[in-house]
Design an enzyme around this catalytic site. Structure first.
Site, PDB file in Angstrom:
ATOM      1  N   ARG A  48       0.831  -1.207   0.000  1.00  0.00           N
ATOM      2  CA  ARG A  48       0.000   0.000   0.000  1.00  0.00           C
ATOM      3  C   ARG A  48       0.869   1.262   0.000  1.00  0.00           C
ATOM      4  O   ARG A  48       0.544   2.264  -0.634  1.00  0.00           O
ATOM      5  CB  ARG A  48      -0.912  -0.033   1.231  1.00  0.00           C
TER       6      ARG A  48
ATOM      7  N   GLY B 239       3.946  10.949  -8.349  1.00  0.00           N
ATOM      8  CA  GLY B 239       4.654   9.879  -9.024  1.00  0.00           C
ATOM      9  C   GLY B 239       5.499   9.070  -8.045  1.00  0.00           C
ATOM     10  O   GLY B 239       5.584   9.385  -6.860  1.00  0.00           O
TER      11      GLY B 239
ATOM     12  N   VAL C 178       0.870   9.959  -5.690  1.00  0.00           N
ATOM     13  CA  VAL C 178       1.091  11.355  -5.297  1.00  0.00           C
ATOM     14  C   VAL C 178       2.479  11.786  -5.783  1.00  0.00           C
ATOM     15  O   VAL C 178       3.488  11.262  -5.328  1.00  0.00           O
ATOM     16  CB  VAL C 178       0.985  11.527  -3.770  1.00  0.00           C
TER      17      VAL C 178
ATOM     18  N   HIS D 136       0.581   4.278  -2.593  1.00  0.00           N
ATOM     19  CA  HIS D 136       0.345   5.643  -2.140  1.00  0.00           C
ATOM     20  C   HIS D 136       1.472   6.581  -2.574  1.00  0.00           C
ATOM     21  O   HIS D 136       1.240   7.774  -2.802  1.00  0.00           O
ATOM     22  CB  HIS D 136       0.177   5.678  -0.624  1.00  0.00           C
TER      23      HIS D 136
ATOM     24  N   PRO E  92      -7.173   7.595  -4.162  1.00  0.00           N
ATOM     25  CA  PRO E  92      -8.582   7.184  -4.268  1.00  0.00           C
ATOM     26  C   PRO E  92      -9.129   6.827  -2.881  1.00  0.00           C
ATOM     27  O   PRO E  92      -8.556   5.984  -2.191  1.00  0.00           O
ATOM     28  CB  PRO E  92      -8.525   5.943  -5.164  1.00  0.00           C
TER      29      PRO E  92
ATOM     30  N   SER F 267       8.227  10.250  -2.041  1.00  0.00           N
ATOM     31  CA  SER F 267       7.745  11.388  -1.246  1.00  0.00           C
ATOM     32  C   SER F 267       6.944  10.944  -0.027  1.00  0.00           C
ATOM     33  O   SER F 267       6.886  11.661   0.975  1.00  0.00           O
ATOM     34  CB  SER F 267       6.919  12.342  -2.106  1.00  0.00           C
TER      35      SER F 267
ATOM     36  N   ASP G 174      -9.794  -9.683   3.649  1.00  0.00           N
ATOM     37  CA  ASP G 174     -10.070 -10.949   2.964  1.00  0.00           C
ATOM     38  C   ASP G 174     -10.124 -12.026   4.040  1.00  0.00           C
ATOM     39  O   ASP G 174      -9.142 -12.733   4.277  1.00  0.00           O
ATOM     40  CB  ASP G 174      -8.964 -11.237   1.951  1.00  0.00           C
TER      41      ASP G 174
ATOM     42  N   ASP H  47       8.287   8.658  -6.366  1.00  0.00           N
ATOM     43  CA  ASP H  47       9.497   9.424  -6.065  1.00  0.00           C
ATOM     44  C   ASP H  47       9.898   9.350  -4.592  1.00  0.00           C
ATOM     45  O   ASP H  47      10.755  10.112  -4.140  1.00  0.00           O
ATOM     46  CB  ASP H  47       9.306  10.895  -6.462  1.00  0.00           C
TER      47      ASP H  47
ATOM     48  N   ASN I  11      -2.793   8.277   5.014  1.00  0.00           N
ATOM     49  CA  ASN I  11      -1.530   7.565   5.233  1.00  0.00           C
ATOM     50  C   ASN I  11      -1.228   7.268   6.702  1.00  0.00           C
ATOM     51  O   ASN I  11      -0.203   6.646   7.003  1.00  0.00           O
ATOM     52  CB  ASN I  11      -0.366   8.361   4.638  1.00  0.00           C
TER      53      ASN I  11
ATOM     54  N   HIS J 213      -6.288  -5.791  -2.226  1.00  0.00           N
ATOM     55  CA  HIS J 213      -7.056  -5.877  -0.979  1.00  0.00           C
ATOM     56  C   HIS J 213      -7.231  -7.321  -0.511  1.00  0.00           C
ATOM     57  O   HIS J 213      -7.898  -7.567   0.484  1.00  0.00           O
ATOM     58  CB  HIS J 213      -8.439  -5.235  -1.160  1.00  0.00           C
TER      59      HIS J 213
END
Length: 328
Positions: free
Chosen positions: A65, A75, A73, A69, A165, A79, A246, A77, A97, A195
């Protein structure tokens, strides 16, 4: 030529330049990028990751995840790895986050790689490799990760809120958000299959159980028997309890997610939304019936594609010494 035409011509040239720059950056990624500069890099990443996943396999989900994430945001990189400062709230402290875990794994891998090859391997490449390795270690697919990304120097919390999203997104919103990153509708339904591992706080879906339309009712798109089951785990207002996304195999990467969604037992509204589009619904049902015949291969392909979003290469960005801080 009128000023309007001049502006239109300039705007088209700007868009073309951005597209060409983006393609050029993607083309700079390649397999075995560190073959000459740090030949043991991927071995060190995998070995160090295994030390953590073998003891705590549930870390695979948040690490996957985290990569997702990061890429959505600014790309891919790195961040998402940067700490906030007195003057700036970084992505990792944005609400979407706050539930991410596993930063210590990335830091441990970076330390091990730096010991062997100082200043060579980027944090964002490490994150992409760790996500791949963690998934493959819990029965998931293995894919070759093109490397050569460089680390960004900017991380803004607000951008996480506007680019990630949300769990309550409908199918139109999901298609738009994935499309804006260059991902297809197939990528959307395939990557949603992530998921199949991990857990969620009750607060991410209790509105589907208790007050969906403001009349104290449940979400009609959720199987009523499953809603009863979830209510036993999550009371209204519960913000602490964790629920398996799941049930029964949340520690194993498999195709059961699609079986659950097909039965209207997806945990989030964004999971249920996959049944509201002909293409995504068809994929869900095919994977559910065929026991995920193509899911592993499809997931690997979509992860490679996602890993190329907005990358920095060449002399852009930097190679951070510590993943949580930009270089001084």
């Amino acid at each position: 030529m009128s000023s309007q035409k001049l502006f239109s011509a300039f705007f088209l040239q700007l868009i073309l330049a951005i597209l060409v720059f983006g393609v050029a950056n993607v083309q700079c990624l390649k397999h075995d990028f560190y073959k000459k500069t740090c030949p043991a890099a991927e071995y060190i990443v995998r070995k160090t990751t295994a030390q953590y996943i073998s003891k705590a396999p549930t870390l695979a989900a948040p690490l996957l995840r985290m990569h997702f994430h990061d890429c959505f945001v600014r790309g891919c990189d790195g961040s998402v790895l940067l700490n906030s400062t007195k003057k700036n709230q970084a992505e990792k402290d944005a609400i979407p986050n706050l539930s991410l875990r596993g930063y210590h794994v990335i830091d441990a891998v970076k330390t091990a790689v730096e010991k062997k090859c100082p200043g060579v391997v980027s944090c964002t490449d490490i994150l992409a490799l760790v996500a791949r390795d963690a998934v493959s270690m819990i029965n998931g697919p293995y894919w070759k990760v093109p490397t050569g990304r460089r680390d960004g120097k900017v991380s803004i919390a607000l951008e996480a809120l506007t680019n990630l999203p949300p769990f309550f997104a409908n199918i139109t919103q999901l298609k738009s958000m994935f499309g804006s990153k260059g991902l297809s509708v197939k990528d959307l339904v395939v990557l949603s299959g992530g998921h199949t591992i991990g857990t969620s706080h009750c607060s991410s879906f209790t509105n589907r159980l208790y007050n969906f339309t403001g009349k104290g009712d449940a979400d009609p798109s959720l199987d009523p028997n499953y809603a009863i089951h979830l209510k036993k785990k999550c009371r209204a207002g519960d913000v602490k309890t964790l629920v398996e996304m799941d049930p029964g195999s949340f520690k194993t990467f498999d195709e059961d997610y699609y079986t659950l969604v097909a039965k209207r037992r997806g945990l989030f509204e964004s999971d249920a939304a996959l049944l509201n589009d002909a293409q995504t619904r068809k994929y869900v049902k095919v994977q559910a019936v065929s026991h995920g015949r193509t899911f592993g291969k499809d997931f690997a392909a979509s992860m490679v594609k996602m890993g190329k979003i907005g990358v920095l290469t060449g002399k852009a960005g930097e190679i951070r010494k510590y993943c949580a801080f930009v270089n001084k």
